[in-house]
Design a protein around this motif. Structure first.
Motif, PDB file in Angstrom:
ATOM      1  N   SER A 113       0.822  -1.210   0.000  1.00 50.41           N
ATOM      2  CA  SER A 113       0.000   0.000   0.000  1.00 50.41           C
ATOM      3  C   SER A 113       0.857   1.261   0.000  1.00 50.41           C
ATOM      4  N   GLU A 114       2.072   1.172   0.535  1.00 51.69           N
ATOM      5  CA  GLU A 114       3.001   2.301   0.515  1.00 51.69           C
ATOM      6  C   GLU A 114       3.763   2.355  -0.799  1.00 51.69           C
ATOM      7  N   LEU A 115       4.000   1.186  -1.395  1.00 53.23           N
ATOM      8  CA  LEU A 115       4.819   1.113  -2.599  1.00 53.23           C
ATOM      9  C   LEU A 115       4.074   1.549  -3.856  1.00 53.23           C
ATOM     10  N   LEU A 116       2.814   1.185  -3.972  1.00 50.96           N
ATOM     11  CA  LEU A 116       2.062   1.468  -5.197  1.00 50.96           C
ATOM     12  C   LEU A 116       1.952   2.958  -5.515  1.00 50.96           C
ATOM     13  N   PRO A 117       1.670   3.837  -4.536  1.00 47.06           N
ATOM     14  CA  PRO A 117       1.630   5.269  -4.876  1.00 47.06           C
ATOM     15  C   PRO A 117       2.970   5.797  -5.369  1.00 47.06           C
ATOM     16  N   ILE A 118       4.054   5.290  -4.803  1.00 42.82           N
ATOM     17  CA  ILE A 118       5.385   5.734  -5.230  1.00 42.82           C
ATOM     18  C   ILE A 118       5.640   5.318  -6.669  1.00 42.82           C
ATOM     19  N   ILE A 119       5.290   4.067  -6.997  1.00 46.13           N
ATOM     20  CA  ILE A 119       5.462   3.585  -8.369  1.00 46.13           C
ATOM     21  C   ILE A 119       4.613   4.410  -9.324  1.00 46.13           C
ATOM     22  N   GLY A 120       3.390   4.735  -8.912  1.00 47.28           N
ATOM     23  CA  GLY A 120       2.519   5.529  -9.761  1.00 47.28           C
ATOM     24  C   GLY A 120       3.071   6.913 -10.040  1.00 47.28           C
TER      25      GLY A 120
END
Length: 226
Positions: free
Chosen positions: A4-11
């Motif tokens: 949940s923390e990683l996906l926004p960063i990737i986006g």
């Protein structure tokens, strides 16, 4: 780091990567001169992102956001450098010849690019161009200043921000720039595409020159009117 923390960063990193800008143009420009040069430019750009992440993590980059004079001055420097790269790209494109014969070195260069190679288009230059272009682009710095503090977990260390968050952004950007560079190399290796290769070089040069002139001129006007 959870999903949940990683996906926004990737986006956010994907948005930064695919947004048209100098980094993409450089990977395209050097990819047209050979796979190694294109990969070197992409590598230089991606490694420079760690420097911006470090500046954001230590709070130094916040000074850039808070100081219009410093921000506009960096834009003038970056604009002038991009204009120089554009002029050099146009010069190299004009100096190239349309004849094409695949070279046996496996690097993807063509004999038609020998003139450009002799003029100093090497992996070291491509790498440093990627580094300098990224470091003199204040918009990239503002991206890190605006987003990393929001995406970082509470009380995150500088090391986590640089290696963790910065590393994710750098890897996503690197993957995209590698795709651009390898695709450009495939175009310039194809025996039937010399004119397209030269046209892409010219377009890259015009775009770099235009971005540089507009960026530098607008920043200079802001400095003079403040």
């Amino acid at each position: 780091m959870t999903s949940s923390e990683l996906l926004p960063i990737i986006g956010f990193a994907a948005v930064l990567a695919v947004t048209p800008g100098p980094d993409t143009l450089l990977s395209l420009r050097y990819g047209l001169l050979g796979r190694r040069a294109g990969v070197a430019a992409a590598t230089g750009t991606s490694l420079a992102l760690f420097a911006w992440a470090a500046l954001a993590g230590t709070g130094v980059a916040a000074t850039l956001r808070a100081s219009p004079t410093l921000y506009e001055s960096l834009k003038v420097v970056g604009g002038a450098y991009l204009a120089y790269l554009g002029v050099r790209t146009l010069h190299d494109a004009r100096a190239s010849t349309p004849a094409v014969t695949p070279r046996p070195d496996g690097d993807g260069d063509l004999s038609a690019r020998d003139t450009l190679t002799r003029r100093g288009t090497r992996t070291g230059r491509a790498f440093m161009t990627g580094v300098l272009t990224c470091l003199t682009n204040p918009k990239t710095g503002l991206f890190f200043v605006a987003l990393l503090p929001q995406l970082a977990p509470p009380h995150a260390s500088v090391g986590f921000i640089v290696l963790g968050l910065g590393g994710v952004v750098a890897l996503v950007v690197y993957a995209y720039l590698l795709l651009v560079a390898v695709s450009a190399d495939a175009v310039q290796r194809h025996p039937s595409a010399p004119r397209l290769t030269k046209a892409l070089e010219t377009i890259s040069g015009v775009a770099l020159l235009g971005i540089g002139l507009v960026t530098g001129a607008s920043a200079a006007v802001q400095l003079l009117t403040t």
